[in-house]
Structure formats: structure tokens, C-alpha cells
Motif scaffolding. Sequence first.
Motif, PDB file in Angstrom:
ATOM      1  N   CYS A  77      18.064 -41.337  45.040  1.00 55.15           N
ATOM      2  CA  CYS A  77      17.734 -41.693  43.714  1.00 55.15           C
ATOM      3  C   CYS A  77      18.888 -42.252  43.206  1.00 55.15           C
ATOM      4  CB  CYS A  77      17.647 -40.195  43.037  1.00 55.15           C
ATOM      5  SG  CYS A  77      16.033 -39.477  43.275  1.00 55.15           S
ATOM      6  N   THR A 126       4.898 -43.945  43.780  1.00 59.83           N
ATOM      7  CA  THR A 126       5.887 -43.142  43.231  1.00 59.83           C
ATOM      8  C   THR A 126       7.402 -43.515  43.423  1.00 59.83           C
ATOM      9  OG1 THR A 126       4.084 -41.216  43.601  1.00 59.83           O
ATOM     10  CG2 THR A 126       6.542 -40.633  43.028  1.00 59.83           C
ATOM     11  N   THR A 127       8.146 -43.523  42.398  1.00 53.66           N
ATOM     12  CA  THR A 127       9.695 -43.732  42.396  1.00 53.66           C
ATOM     13  C   THR A 127      10.273 -42.545  43.030  1.00 53.66           C
ATOM     14  OG1 THR A 127      10.017 -43.397  40.330  1.00 53.66           O
ATOM     15  CG2 THR A 127       9.264 -45.447  40.407  1.00 53.66           C
ATOM     16  N   ARG A 179      11.603 -36.987  42.711  1.00 52.17           N
ATOM     17  CA  ARG A 179      12.622 -35.884  42.405  1.00 52.17           C
ATOM     18  C   ARG A 179      12.189 -34.968  41.381  1.00 52.17           C
ATOM     19  NH1 ARG A 179      18.782 -36.995  41.471  1.00 52.17           N
ATOM     20  NH2 ARG A 179      18.053 -38.171  39.714  1.00 52.17           N
ATOM     21  N   GLU A 180      11.337 -35.570  40.158  1.00 54.82           N
ATOM     22  CA  GLU A 180      10.956 -34.656  39.040  1.00 54.82           C
ATOM     23  C   GLU A 180       9.906 -33.812  39.755  1.00 54.82           C
ATOM     24  OE1 GLU A 180      12.108 -34.366  35.805  1.00 54.82           O
ATOM     25  OE2 GLU A 180      13.789 -35.044  37.319  1.00 54.82           O
ATOM     26  N   GLN A 181       8.971 -34.514  40.593  1.00 55.43           N
ATOM     27  CA  GLN A 181       7.768 -33.541  41.202  1.00 55.43           C
ATOM     28  C   GLN A 181       8.235 -32.558  41.991  1.00 55.43           C
ATOM     29  OE1 GLN A 181       5.577 -36.631  42.781  1.00 55.43           O
ATOM     30  NE2 GLN A 181       4.799 -37.681  41.104  1.00 55.43           N
ATOM     31  N   THR A 187      12.788 -41.589  41.460  1.00 51.03           N
ATOM     32  CA  THR A 187      13.238 -40.854  40.373  1.00 51.03           C
ATOM     33  C   THR A 187      12.053 -39.647  39.946  1.00 51.03           C
ATOM     34  OG1 THR A 187      14.651 -42.372  39.366  1.00 51.03           O
ATOM     35  CG2 THR A 187      13.749 -40.656  37.915  1.00 51.03           C
ATOM     36  N   ALA A 188      10.878 -40.370  40.010  1.00 55.14           N
ATOM     37  CA  ALA A 188       9.745 -39.590  39.819  1.00 55.14           C
ATOM     38  C   ALA A 188       9.628 -38.520  41.082  1.00 55.14           C
ATOM     39  CB  ALA A 188       8.299 -40.342  39.593  1.00 55.14           C
ATOM     40  N   ASP A 244      14.522 -46.612  40.969  1.00 59.91           N
ATOM     41  CA  ASP A 244      13.372 -47.221  40.488  1.00 59.91           C
ATOM     42  C   ASP A 244      12.379 -47.661  41.850  1.00 59.91           C
ATOM     43  OD1 ASP A 244      13.869 -46.455  37.865  1.00 59.91           O
ATOM     44  OD2 ASP A 244      14.667 -48.183  37.702  1.00 59.91           O
TER      45      ASP A 244
END
Length: 515
Positions: free
Chosen positions: A11, A30-31, A36-38, A33-34, A16
Motif C-alpha cells: 500500500c 482490486t487495488t 487493505r480496506e476489505q 488500498t481497496a 493504486d
Amino acid sequence: MSLRALLDARCAAAPDAIAVEPAGRPGEGTTWTALREQARAVAAALVRDGVAPGERVVLVARNDVSYFPILFGGGLAAAVLTPLNWRLATDELISMIDDSGTTVVLVDEPVAAALADVLSGRRVVVLGDVPVDGDASWRSFTDWVGPAQDPERPVAPEDVAFQLYTSGTTGRPKGAMFANGTNLAVLVDEIATAWGFRDGDVSLVAMPLFHMGGLAWALAGMARGARAVVVADFVPAAVLDAIEAHGVTTAFCVPTMLAALCAVPGVDSRPLGLRQMIYSGSPIGEDALKRAMVALRCDFVQIYGLTEATGAFAQLSAAEHREGGAALTSAGRPYPWVEVAIVDPETGDEVPDGAIGEIRTRSVQNMVGYWRRPEETAAALNPAGWLRTGDLGRLDDTGRIHLVDRAGDRIVTGGENVYPAEVERVLAQHADVAEVAVIGVPDERWGEAVKAVIVPAGAAPDPADVLAFARARLAGFQSPKSVDVVDTLPRTATGKVIKPTLREPYWRGHDRRIH
């Protein structure tokens, strides 16, 4: 090193950049950053449901991009992801789930239907956003995850990062444990470098993610900045389409997968763009290897290892493939940080140079041990740190490993391990079977095929009936492909079936007793 550290590092380096992408759907990735959020949402759900640090979290599902939020989410929660082979029979899956001690099981829809009646008392999460009716302990993945909140649980180098079940030499399922500071660290640093990953690579993840081959390949590439293109089902023509559409540069397959790709009409004229193909799982015939090299037009690298050694510990380079000759019949040389010894299987003493013995290995790659199996850990991994591979081979004067046979009875068919004891236990329940021995025999497509040799209880059973009996109770790859009926089985004075004698007629004319 830890899964948290890997996620945070990617990240920071490329927030991105696309981390994972479903095969056949370019542009839907899926990036980091995304991801990590998931992962944080998964971690928060695990902590909310009372999953303690070090607790196993079981996943039973086909390859899917959802695997990675679950893997990294487990890491953020200091839990241990334990993916299981969804193709196994229900009884085997339940045995492993019970052994893991998990309170949370994540499953995909087809598996959920098969396990619906046997997962009482656990939180069951069905992947996807489909409504889940019935037991309140069952939730859809979409309903189960909550706000993306990092529980910030610490992990230590000695903590287990993930656990993979392997039957091992006894055929009894055992959870092999892999730690952050040893196994994961060497995988994403040294092994990933040896595999030639480059930042910006596009990596085909076609091997099952419940196997070390799939998990290690995916993590090694992602740690080095490769985008992982995840193949749900290996359909050769569709996989070639995905290689083109996603711009795949590097891939890992077993020989049966290679043969299937090379059998697709027109493969040798397609603009695939592959830079390298890594293969492993079983030895490959020299003619088949040469056909694959011509068809795919890229560098080939062979790796050799086993689950308990974090996968590969030896490698045959692309340069050696291009040179050809005797090197192509070898499994390559150990990595510089890996020790290999050839020993007498009974005494453990090293054999003379060039002689055949059991291959043993010692390095930071070796597993921590088997979960709750101290005696079986001691049998596989001695106090000096040497791991038994169960393979027989020799070292040549250049340091290359040559595989000759197996010290145990393990069969490798299409890259899957089959342990005869598991199959024999099922076939022995057939009313017309008095005695049974299961062996591996040569097979053009699968490398080895499972054969049952039966002594009948009375009149000779119908082989088709025996095969159907097995298929109803075993995974497809475990089920025998053929049955022979004999009067007696060859046995030692103590009554043990002599498997080498049983295999000999089928392997006559082959220069090695494994494929």
C-alpha cells in the motif's frame, strides 16, 4: 515479515496498483488500498465474532479474488487462515475442520450446500451477497463483514501465518504450520527473487489456493509487485484467452496443465506474451517439455519441493532448459540457503556420492511442525532440522537432484497427492473386496493414475461397480481409474503388502518409478 507488513508495504509502494484481478475480467481488479480496506472489514468481523489470536479460520472455496481479503484479514486479526481442498469428500473436510478447532468457517455456495447438515455449532459465512436462510449462525459474506476497522493486533515472528493440511506419509490429514519470521519471510524475499518476479509483472494464479503451490506463488508475486490474475476453473482455452487479455507475463502450472494448454488448437501462433513458465508437481517427460517450450515460446523453469518445505527448495533454471541435455531429466539444484542430503531411509546415514537414497532437506523454509501432532512432527522433522521428503533420488556431480522413486506409497496424479491408505480404507468396505492394495501406474495425461488391485471376497467383483463405489465416497482425484483382480497380494513375512513388487509390471520399461 507478516501478512500485515506485506499489505502495508504494498500500500505504501503502490496504493493504486491492481493487486488481484479475476481471470477473464480485465479492468475489474482490486487495488492494494481497496484490498487493505476489505481485509480490515474481515478482521473486524473476526474479532467481533470472538476469534482469538492464533485461532484457525477455515476457508473451503474455489479460487476467487475474495480469498485475499480473507487471507490478509486473518493476518490483521492475528488469526491463522486454514484453506481446505473443496474437492475432498465431506467426511474428510469435517475431520480437518474439527482438527483445526475453528469457530468460523467460510465457504462458497456449492460447498455450503454439501456441508449444511454438518457444521452446527460454528459461525458459517457463505461467500457472496446471496441471502442465507435458516440457521442464524449462517450469514452471507456481505452481511457478515462490518465497517473496515483495523483491530491492530500485534504478531510475532514465531507466530503462525497460515496453515495447510497435507496427508503426509501416513495418509492422516495434518495441518502444516508456517511462521511469519521464517517461512513467510523466505517466501516473499528469497524464493520470490529466485522465481524471477519483477515489479509490474502480471502473474497467472491458476493453481488451487488451498495448496502451497497456489498460495506461495500468489504471495511471492504480490510481494514483488506483480498483479495476480486469479483463475477460478482451469479451462485450457479460457486460460489462454486470459493470458492474452490480461497481458500475463509469468505463470505456474503442473505438467498436466501444461499439456492441456499445449493441446489447444493454434496455441503456438497466439500472441501470448509470456516471459516465463514455472512448472512443478511431478516430473515431466522430455518430449512433452520440449513441445511445451515450442508452443508457449517463453523461458521455462522447473521447481521441486513439498508443502512442508514451504514449497520449492530446488530449481532448474531457464538457461539449463535452453541448453537441454541431461539437465532436463533432473529436478534442479537446491537454493543457496538450502541444504540437501541423500540418506539411507532406514538409518538416516548419508549414502556415498551418486548413490540413491531418501532426499532430506534443512533450511529456514521447513515448516514449524504439524498442528497438534507432536509425534508425527518428530517423524517428519528431526531434532537437527532435517525434513524427510519421502522421495528417493541422487545428487549428480553438478549438485543437481535426480528423482528416482518414492520412499513411501504416495501417488501424484495431476499434481494432487493421493495416499493409498485413504483409498484402501474406503474400498475395504465394499462387500466383494477381501483385500485391496492401491498403487500409482503410468498415465500419459495425469503422470500417474490410481489403480486398485483387489483380492475378491468370493466371485470377482465387477470393476465398474467398485469404481462407482469409490467415486461416491472419495474425491475425483483420489478415486481409482482402474481395477485389477488377483488371487493374492505379494507380502513380506510379517504380512505387509510389497508395493514395489505390485507396481513393477506396470512400470517396466520406464527409467524411473514416478511420473
